[in-house]
Design an enzyme around this catalytic site. Structure first.
Site, mmCIF file in Angstrom:
data_model
loop_
_atom_site.group_PDB
_atom_site.id
_atom_site.type_symbol
_atom_site.label_atom_id
_atom_site.label_comp_id
_atom_site.label_asym_id
_atom_site.label_seq_id
_atom_site.Cartn_x
_atom_site.Cartn_y
_atom_site.Cartn_z
ATOM 1 C CE1 TYR A 183 76.481 59.810 -17.291
ATOM 2 C CE2 TYR A 183 77.151 57.711 -18.245
ATOM 3 C CZ TYR A 183 76.177 58.521 -17.672
ATOM 4 O OH TYR A 183 74.915 58.031 -17.479
ATOM 5 C CE LYS A 241 89.546 27.388 -15.702
ATOM 6 N NZ LYS A 241 90.792 26.954 -15.029
HETATM 7 C C1 LIG Z 1 91.662 26.513 -15.996
HETATM 8 C C2 LIG Z 1 92.509 25.336 -15.791
HETATM 9 C C3 LIG Z 1 93.078 24.649 -16.879
HETATM 10 C C4 LIG Z 1 92.972 25.141 -18.306
HETATM 11 O O1 LIG Z 1 93.994 26.089 -18.542
HETATM 12 P P1 LIG Z 1 94.179 26.795 -19.969
HETATM 13 O O2 LIG Z 1 95.376 27.637 -19.770
HETATM 14 O O3 LIG Z 1 92.947 27.587 -20.215
HETATM 15 O O4 LIG Z 1 94.365 25.708 -20.966
HETATM 16 C C5 LIG Z 1 93.771 23.475 -16.614
HETATM 17 N N1 LIG Z 1 93.920 23.029 -15.345
HETATM 18 C C6 LIG Z 1 93.412 23.675 -14.289
HETATM 19 C C7 LIG Z 1 93.605 23.133 -12.924
HETATM 20 C C8 LIG Z 1 92.708 24.854 -14.467
HETATM 21 O O5 LIG Z 1 92.210 25.491 -13.402
#
Ligand SMILES: *Cc1c(COP(=O)(O)O)cnc(C)c1O
Length: 386
Positions: A279, A34
Protein backbone atom coordinates in the site's frame (compact mmCIF):
# COMPACT_ATOMS: atom_id res chain seq x y z
CA UNK A 1 4.87 -25.18 8.01
CA UNK A 2 2.31 -22.93 9.61
CA UNK A 3 1.06 -19.48 8.64
CA UNK A 4 2.27 -17.80 11.80
CA UNK A 5 2.98 -19.10 15.27
CA UNK A 6 4.41 -17.88 18.56
CA UNK A 7 6.66 -20.65 19.85
CA UNK A 8 6.74 -20.65 23.64
CA UNK A 9 9.76 -22.29 25.27
CA UNK A 10 8.47 -23.30 28.69
CA UNK A 11 11.84 -24.84 29.55
CA UNK A 12 13.35 -21.38 29.15
CA UNK A 13 10.62 -19.94 31.37
CA UNK A 14 11.39 -22.47 34.11
CA UNK A 15 15.10 -21.67 33.76
CA UNK A 16 14.35 -17.94 34.08
CA UNK A 17 12.43 -18.70 37.30
CA UNK A 18 15.47 -20.56 38.62
CA UNK A 19 17.68 -17.64 37.62
CA UNK A 20 15.46 -15.18 39.48
CA UNK A 21 15.25 -17.44 42.52
CA UNK A 22 19.05 -17.63 42.60
CA UNK A 23 19.17 -13.81 42.57
CA UNK A 24 16.54 -13.73 45.34
CA UNK A 25 18.19 -16.19 47.71
CA UNK A 26 15.37 -17.57 49.85
CA UNK A 27 12.91 -14.80 48.97
CA UNK A 28 9.66 -15.98 47.41
CA UNK A 29 9.08 -15.50 43.67
CA UNK A 30 5.66 -14.28 42.55
CA UNK A 31 5.14 -14.90 38.82
CA UNK A 32 3.21 -12.08 37.16
CA UNK A 33 1.13 -13.56 34.33
CA UNK A 34 -1.23 -10.66 33.57
CA UNK A 35 -2.17 -9.70 30.00
CA UNK A 36 -2.00 -13.32 28.86
CA UNK A 37 1.48 -13.62 30.38
CA UNK A 38 2.71 -10.60 28.39
CA UNK A 39 1.33 -12.29 25.26
CA UNK A 40 2.96 -15.68 25.97
CA UNK A 41 -0.18 -17.62 27.09
CA UNK A 42 -1.24 -17.25 30.73
CA UNK A 43 -2.29 -20.78 31.65
CA UNK A 44 0.78 -22.58 30.28
CA UNK A 45 3.17 -19.95 31.63
CA UNK A 46 1.56 -19.97 35.08
CA UNK A 47 1.95 -23.76 35.27
CA UNK A 48 5.58 -23.58 34.13
CA UNK A 49 6.34 -20.82 36.64
CA UNK A 50 4.98 -22.92 39.51
CA UNK A 51 7.13 -25.82 38.25
CA UNK A 52 10.03 -23.37 38.22
CA UNK A 53 9.47 -22.66 41.90
CA UNK A 54 7.17 -19.63 41.94
CA UNK A 55 5.27 -19.53 45.26
CA UNK A 56 2.67 -17.03 44.05
CA UNK A 57 0.86 -16.06 40.85
CA UNK A 58 -0.31 -12.51 40.18
CA UNK A 59 -2.57 -10.97 37.54
CA UNK A 60 -4.10 -7.54 37.04
CA UNK A 61 -7.80 -8.38 36.64
CA UNK A 62 -10.34 -10.71 38.21
CA UNK A 63 -11.17 -12.27 34.84
CA UNK A 64 -7.52 -13.15 34.35
CA UNK A 65 -7.54 -14.89 37.73
CA UNK A 66 -10.75 -16.76 36.94
CA UNK A 67 -9.16 -18.02 33.71
CA UNK A 68 -6.20 -19.50 35.61
CA UNK A 69 -8.41 -21.15 38.19
CA UNK A 70 -10.88 -22.53 35.63
CA UNK A 71 -7.92 -24.07 33.81
CA UNK A 72 -6.97 -25.80 37.06
CA UNK A 73 -3.69 -23.97 37.56
CA UNK A 74 -4.49 -23.33 41.24
CA UNK A 75 -7.09 -22.20 43.75
CA UNK A 76 -10.82 -22.29 43.08
CA UNK A 77 -14.06 -21.30 44.74
CA UNK A 78 -14.23 -22.19 48.39
CA UNK A 79 -10.47 -22.13 48.79
CA UNK A 80 -8.49 -19.15 49.90
CA UNK A 81 -5.57 -19.98 47.65
CA UNK A 82 -2.30 -21.24 49.03
CA UNK A 83 -0.37 -19.15 51.47
CA UNK A 84 2.65 -19.66 49.24
CA UNK A 85 4.73 -20.24 52.33
CA UNK A 86 7.22 -22.03 50.12
CA UNK A 87 6.42 -25.56 51.25
CA UNK A 88 7.27 -27.80 48.28
CA UNK A 89 4.17 -28.92 46.45
CA UNK A 90 1.99 -26.35 48.16
CA UNK A 91 -0.48 -24.43 46.03
CA UNK A 92 0.79 -20.98 45.02
CA UNK A 93 -0.77 -17.91 46.59
CA UNK A 94 -3.04 -16.12 44.08
CA UNK A 95 -3.02 -12.32 44.01
CA UNK A 96 -5.14 -9.99 41.88
CA UNK A 97 -3.12 -6.78 41.88
CA UNK A 98 -5.47 -4.35 40.17
CA UNK A 99 -8.37 -2.05 40.94
CA UNK A 100 -11.63 -4.02 41.14
CA UNK A 101 -15.31 -3.19 40.73
CA UNK A 102 -17.74 -4.81 43.19
CA UNK A 103 -18.56 -7.47 40.58
CA UNK A 104 -14.87 -8.14 40.05
CA UNK A 105 -14.36 -8.55 43.82
CA UNK A 106 -16.83 -11.46 43.73
CA UNK A 107 -14.99 -13.05 40.80
CA UNK A 108 -11.57 -12.66 42.45
CA UNK A 109 -12.74 -13.99 45.82
CA UNK A 110 -14.62 -16.80 44.11
CA UNK A 111 -11.37 -17.79 42.42
CA UNK A 112 -9.63 -17.92 45.80
CA UNK A 113 -7.51 -14.88 45.07
CA UNK A 114 -6.13 -12.27 47.44
CA UNK A 115 -7.02 -8.68 46.52
CA UNK A 116 -5.36 -5.28 46.86
CA UNK A 117 -6.94 -2.75 49.24
CA UNK A 118 -5.92 0.77 50.29
CA UNK A 119 -9.05 2.52 51.63
CA UNK A 120 -11.39 1.73 54.51
CA UNK A 121 -14.41 1.97 52.20
CA UNK A 122 -13.11 -0.66 49.81
CA UNK A 123 -11.92 -2.82 52.73
CA UNK A 124 -15.50 -2.86 54.07
CA UNK A 125 -16.87 -3.74 50.64
CA UNK A 126 -14.46 -6.68 50.34
CA UNK A 127 -15.38 -7.83 53.85
CA UNK A 128 -19.10 -7.73 53.00
CA UNK A 129 -18.58 -9.69 49.79
CA UNK A 130 -16.39 -12.24 51.59
CA UNK A 131 -19.10 -12.74 54.21
CA UNK A 132 -21.76 -13.15 51.51
CA UNK A 133 -19.63 -15.72 49.70
CA UNK A 134 -18.67 -17.53 52.91
CA UNK A 135 -14.92 -17.09 52.40
CA UNK A 136 -12.11 -15.33 54.20
CA UNK A 137 -10.64 -12.70 51.90
CA UNK A 138 -6.87 -12.36 51.86
CA UNK A 139 -5.82 -8.71 51.66
CA UNK A 140 -2.62 -7.06 50.46
CA UNK A 141 -2.59 -3.41 51.59
CA UNK A 142 -1.09 -1.14 48.95
CA UNK A 143 1.01 1.89 49.83
CA UNK A 144 1.81 4.37 47.06
CA UNK A 145 5.39 5.40 47.79
CA UNK A 146 5.75 7.32 44.53
CA UNK A 147 4.35 5.40 41.58
CA UNK A 148 1.40 7.77 41.60
CA UNK A 149 -1.12 5.18 40.55
CA UNK A 150 -3.01 2.78 42.85
CA UNK A 151 -2.55 2.68 46.63
CA UNK A 152 -2.70 5.29 49.35
CA UNK A 153 -0.08 8.06 49.45
CA UNK A 154 -0.67 8.37 53.20
CA UNK A 155 1.29 6.10 55.55
CA UNK A 156 -1.32 6.69 58.28
CA UNK A 157 -4.08 5.43 56.01
CA UNK A 158 -2.05 2.33 55.05
CA UNK A 159 -1.56 1.56 58.75
CA UNK A 160 -5.24 2.13 59.52
CA UNK A 161 -6.39 -0.15 56.70
CA UNK A 162 -3.87 -2.84 57.69
CA UNK A 163 -4.95 -2.70 61.34
CA UNK A 164 -8.67 -2.89 60.60
CA UNK A 165 -8.07 -5.69 58.09
CA UNK A 166 -6.30 -7.72 60.76
CA UNK A 167 -9.17 -7.07 63.18
CA UNK A 168 -11.91 -8.14 60.72
CA UNK A 169 -12.90 -11.79 60.95
CA UNK A 170 -13.95 -11.91 57.28
CA UNK A 171 -10.50 -10.75 56.25
CA UNK A 172 -6.92 -11.86 56.62
CA UNK A 173 -4.03 -9.42 56.42
CA UNK A 174 -1.75 -11.28 54.02
CA UNK A 175 0.57 -8.59 52.67
CA UNK A 176 1.70 -4.98 52.54
CA UNK A 177 3.26 -3.72 49.34
CA UNK A 178 4.31 -0.97 47.00
CA UNK A 179 5.43 -0.59 43.38
CA UNK A 180 8.45 1.24 41.91
CA UNK A 181 8.22 3.87 39.18
CA UNK A 182 11.89 3.90 38.15
CA UNK A 183 13.41 0.53 39.04
CA UNK A 184 14.50 0.12 35.40
CA UNK A 185 16.10 3.60 35.28
CA UNK A 186 19.46 3.68 37.05
CA UNK A 187 19.67 7.43 36.20
CA UNK A 188 16.56 8.26 38.26
CA UNK A 189 18.23 10.83 40.55
CA UNK A 190 17.67 8.65 43.59
CA UNK A 191 13.90 8.23 43.16
CA UNK A 192 14.04 4.44 43.56
CA UNK A 193 15.91 4.83 46.87
CA UNK A 194 13.47 7.47 48.07
CA UNK A 195 10.55 5.10 47.36
CA UNK A 196 12.38 2.38 49.31
CA UNK A 197 12.98 4.76 52.22
CA UNK A 198 9.33 5.77 52.29
CA UNK A 199 8.20 2.12 52.16
CA UNK A 200 10.53 1.49 55.11
CA UNK A 201 8.08 3.30 57.38
CA UNK A 202 5.32 0.79 56.65
CA UNK A 203 7.73 -2.16 56.69
CA UNK A 204 8.98 -1.26 60.17
CA UNK A 205 5.45 -0.94 61.53
CA UNK A 206 4.37 -4.22 59.90
CA UNK A 207 7.39 -6.17 61.18
CA UNK A 208 6.61 -5.00 64.70
CA UNK A 209 2.83 -5.49 64.66
CA UNK A 210 2.29 -8.35 62.19
CA UNK A 211 5.57 -10.18 61.63
CA UNK A 212 3.93 -13.00 59.62
CA UNK A 213 2.64 -10.63 56.92
CA UNK A 214 4.36 -10.77 53.50
CA UNK A 215 6.16 -7.56 52.58
CA UNK A 216 6.77 -7.05 48.84
CA UNK A 217 7.89 -4.32 46.49
CA UNK A 218 10.26 -5.51 43.75
CA UNK A 219 9.43 -5.99 40.10
CA UNK A 220 11.95 -7.66 37.74
CA UNK A 221 14.19 -4.60 37.42
CA UNK A 222 14.30 -4.08 41.18
CA UNK A 223 15.34 -7.69 41.75
CA UNK A 224 18.52 -7.05 39.74
CA UNK A 225 18.98 -3.48 40.93
CA UNK A 226 18.96 -3.85 44.70
CA UNK A 227 18.65 -6.66 47.26
CA UNK A 228 17.26 -3.98 49.63
CA UNK A 229 14.06 -4.16 47.58
CA UNK A 230 13.57 -7.93 47.89
CA UNK A 231 11.85 -8.13 51.32
CA UNK A 232 9.74 -11.36 51.52
CA UNK A 233 8.63 -11.70 47.88
CA UNK A 234 9.36 -10.25 44.43
CA UNK A 235 6.70 -9.81 41.73
CA UNK A 236 8.41 -10.66 38.45
CA UNK A 237 6.88 -10.46 35.01
CA UNK A 238 9.12 -9.39 32.19
CA UNK A 239 12.22 -11.33 33.32
CA UNK A 240 10.21 -14.57 33.52
CA UNK A 241 9.75 -14.31 29.79
CA UNK A 242 13.47 -13.81 29.20
CA UNK A 243 13.00 -10.15 28.32
CA UNK A 244 15.52 -7.70 29.76
CA UNK A 245 13.94 -5.30 32.29
CA UNK A 246 16.53 -2.67 31.30
CA UNK A 247 15.99 -3.09 27.52
CA UNK A 248 19.48 -4.52 27.12
CA UNK A 249 20.69 -8.04 26.36
CA UNK A 250 18.77 -10.59 28.46
CA UNK A 251 21.62 -13.11 28.07
CA UNK A 252 23.92 -10.73 29.97
CA UNK A 253 21.66 -11.26 33.00
CA UNK A 254 21.32 -15.01 32.46
CA UNK A 255 17.80 -14.78 31.03
CA UNK A 256 16.64 -16.72 27.96
CA UNK A 257 13.87 -15.39 25.69
CA UNK A 258 10.76 -17.59 25.87
CA UNK A 259 8.87 -16.41 22.78
CA UNK A 260 9.76 -16.55 19.11
CA UNK A 261 7.50 -15.39 16.30
CA UNK A 262 7.72 -17.58 13.22
CA UNK A 263 6.08 -17.65 9.81
CA UNK A 264 7.15 -18.63 6.30
CA UNK A 265 7.80 -17.17 2.88
CA UNK A 266 4.52 -17.70 1.03
CA UNK A 267 5.69 -16.28 -2.31
CA UNK A 268 9.00 -15.28 -3.93
CA UNK A 269 8.83 -12.83 -6.84
CA UNK A 270 11.26 -11.19 -9.22
CA UNK A 271 10.89 -7.41 -8.93
CA UNK A 272 12.25 -5.28 -11.77
CA UNK A 273 13.88 -2.03 -10.59
CA UNK A 274 11.13 0.48 -9.78
CA UNK A 275 8.47 -2.11 -8.87
CA UNK A 276 6.81 -1.12 -5.60
CA UNK A 277 5.67 -3.33 -2.70
CA UNK A 278 2.46 -2.79 -0.78
CA UNK A 279 0.00 0.00 0.00
CA UNK A 280 1.07 3.54 -0.77
CA UNK A 281 4.13 2.38 -2.75
CA UNK A 282 6.38 3.30 0.18
CA UNK A 283 9.23 1.17 -1.18
CA UNK A 284 10.40 0.68 -4.76
CA UNK A 285 13.06 -1.85 -5.77
CA UNK A 286 16.24 0.22 -6.37
CA UNK A 287 17.60 -2.52 -8.64
CA UNK A 288 16.24 -5.80 -9.99
CA UNK A 289 15.70 -7.98 -6.92
CA UNK A 290 13.77 -10.84 -5.36
CA UNK A 291 10.96 -10.08 -2.89
CA UNK A 292 9.48 -12.54 -0.39
CA UNK A 293 5.91 -12.23 0.89
CA UNK A 294 5.35 -13.33 4.51
CA UNK A 295 1.79 -13.90 5.80
CA UNK A 296 2.10 -11.80 8.97
CA UNK A 297 0.76 -8.31 9.48
CA UNK A 298 -0.71 -5.86 11.93
CA UNK A 299 -3.73 -8.17 12.20
CA UNK A 300 -1.33 -10.46 14.04
CA UNK A 301 0.12 -7.69 16.18
CA UNK A 302 3.15 -6.85 14.01
CA UNK A 303 3.05 -3.10 14.27
CA UNK A 304 2.60 -1.15 11.03
CA UNK A 305 5.14 1.38 12.32
CA UNK A 306 7.80 -1.23 11.43
CA UNK A 307 7.12 -0.62 7.71
CA UNK A 308 10.48 -0.09 5.97
CA UNK A 309 12.12 -0.34 9.41
CA UNK A 310 12.68 -3.95 10.50
CA UNK A 311 14.55 -7.09 9.58
CA UNK A 312 13.35 -10.67 9.14
CA UNK A 313 15.44 -13.85 9.35
CA UNK A 314 15.23 -16.24 6.40
CA UNK A 315 17.80 -18.96 5.68
CA UNK A 316 19.80 -17.82 8.69
CA UNK A 317 20.29 -14.26 7.42
CA UNK A 318 18.75 -10.87 8.09
CA UNK A 319 16.67 -9.41 5.26
CA UNK A 320 15.20 -5.90 5.30
CA UNK A 321 11.44 -5.60 5.67
CA UNK A 322 10.41 -3.38 2.76
CA UNK A 323 7.22 -1.52 2.01
CA UNK A 324 4.14 -1.02 4.15
CA UNK A 325 3.06 -3.74 6.56
CA UNK A 326 -0.55 -4.59 5.79
CA UNK A 327 -3.11 -6.38 7.95
CA UNK A 328 -2.15 -9.85 6.75
CA UNK A 329 1.19 -9.55 4.92
CA UNK A 330 4.61 -8.03 4.96
CA UNK A 331 7.32 -8.09 2.31
CA UNK A 332 11.07 -8.55 2.53
CA UNK A 333 13.89 -7.85 0.10
CA UNK A 334 15.77 -11.10 -0.52
CA UNK A 335 18.36 -9.41 -2.75
CA UNK A 336 19.31 -9.58 -6.43
CA UNK A 337 20.49 -13.18 -6.04
CA UNK A 338 18.70 -15.58 -3.70
CA UNK A 339 18.28 -19.26 -3.07
CA UNK A 340 15.24 -18.71 -0.88
CA UNK A 341 12.19 -20.60 -2.12
CA UNK A 342 8.55 -20.46 -1.09
CA UNK A 343 8.07 -22.40 2.15
CA UNK A 344 11.27 -21.16 3.79
CA UNK A 345 10.89 -20.29 7.48
CA UNK A 346 10.74 -16.57 8.35
CA UNK A 347 11.50 -15.36 11.88
CA UNK A 348 10.46 -11.94 13.16
CA UNK A 349 11.44 -12.48 16.79
CA UNK A 350 13.85 -15.19 17.87
CA UNK A 351 16.74 -17.24 16.63
CA UNK A 352 17.47 -18.84 13.29
CA UNK A 353 20.89 -20.41 12.78
CA UNK A 354 23.49 -18.02 14.15
CA UNK A 355 21.25 -14.97 13.91
CA UNK A 356 18.82 -13.62 16.47
CA UNK A 357 16.32 -10.78 16.53
CA UNK A 358 15.28 -9.92 20.06
CA UNK A 359 12.12 -8.19 21.21
CA UNK A 360 14.40 -5.46 22.59
CA UNK A 361 15.61 -4.68 19.06
CA UNK A 362 12.07 -4.35 17.74
CA UNK A 363 11.11 -2.25 20.75
CA UNK A 364 13.98 0.15 20.06
CA UNK A 365 12.80 0.58 16.45
CA UNK A 366 9.31 1.35 17.71
CA UNK A 367 10.57 3.60 20.53
CA UNK A 368 8.75 1.41 23.02
CA UNK A 369 9.66 -1.36 25.47
CA UNK A 370 9.97 -5.13 24.98
CA UNK A 371 6.88 -5.62 27.19
CA UNK A 372 4.68 -4.00 24.56
CA UNK A 373 6.17 -5.98 21.65
CA UNK A 374 5.11 -9.39 22.97
CA UNK A 375 1.93 -8.22 24.69
CA UNK A 376 0.77 -6.74 21.36
CA UNK A 377 0.59 -10.16 19.65
CA UNK A 378 -3.03 -10.80 18.81
CA UNK A 379 -5.14 -13.97 19.25
CA UNK A 380 -4.83 -14.81 15.53
CA UNK A 381 -1.30 -16.00 16.29
CA UNK A 382 -1.53 -19.42 17.97
CA UNK A 383 0.81 -19.98 20.92
CA UNK A 384 2.45 -23.40 20.76
CA UNK A 385 5.04 -25.15 22.89
CA UNK A 386 8.48 -24.81 21.32
C1 LIG B 1 3.17 -5.80 36.03
C2 LIG B 1 3.52 -5.64 37.45
C3 LIG B 1 4.66 -6.25 37.99
C4 LIG B 1 5.67 -6.99 37.15
O1 LIG B 1 6.59 -6.06 36.60
P1 LIG B 1 7.81 -6.52 35.67
O2 LIG B 1 8.52 -5.25 35.40
O3 LIG B 1 7.21 -7.13 34.45
O4 LIG B 1 8.61 -7.50 36.46
C5 LIG B 1 4.86 -6.15 39.36
N1 LIG B 1 4.00 -5.46 40.14
C6 LIG B 1 2.91 -4.85 39.65
C7 LIG B 1 2.00 -4.11 40.55
C8 LIG B 1 2.64 -4.90 38.29
O5 LIG B 1 1.56 -4.28 37.81
Amino acid sequence: MERAVARIDLGALRANCERLRAELGGVRLCAVVKANAYGHGAVECARAAVEGGAGALAVATAAEMAELVEAGVAGGAGTSGGTGAGTPGEAPELITLGALTAEEVDVALGAGSAVAVWTEGFRRLVAARARALGVTARIHVKYDTGMGRLGTLDLGEAVTVARSTAADRDLELAGVWTHFATADRPDDEGYFDRQLDRFGGLVEWTRAEFPAVTVHAANSAAVFRSPRSHFDMARCGVALYGLDPFQGDPAARGLAPVLSLRSYVAAVKRFPAGQSAGYGRRWKAPVDTWVGVVPLGYGDGVRRALSNDCEVLVAGRRHPLVGTISMDYLTIDLGPETEVEPGAEAVLIGRQGEEEIRAEEIAARLETINYEVTTALLPRVPRRAA
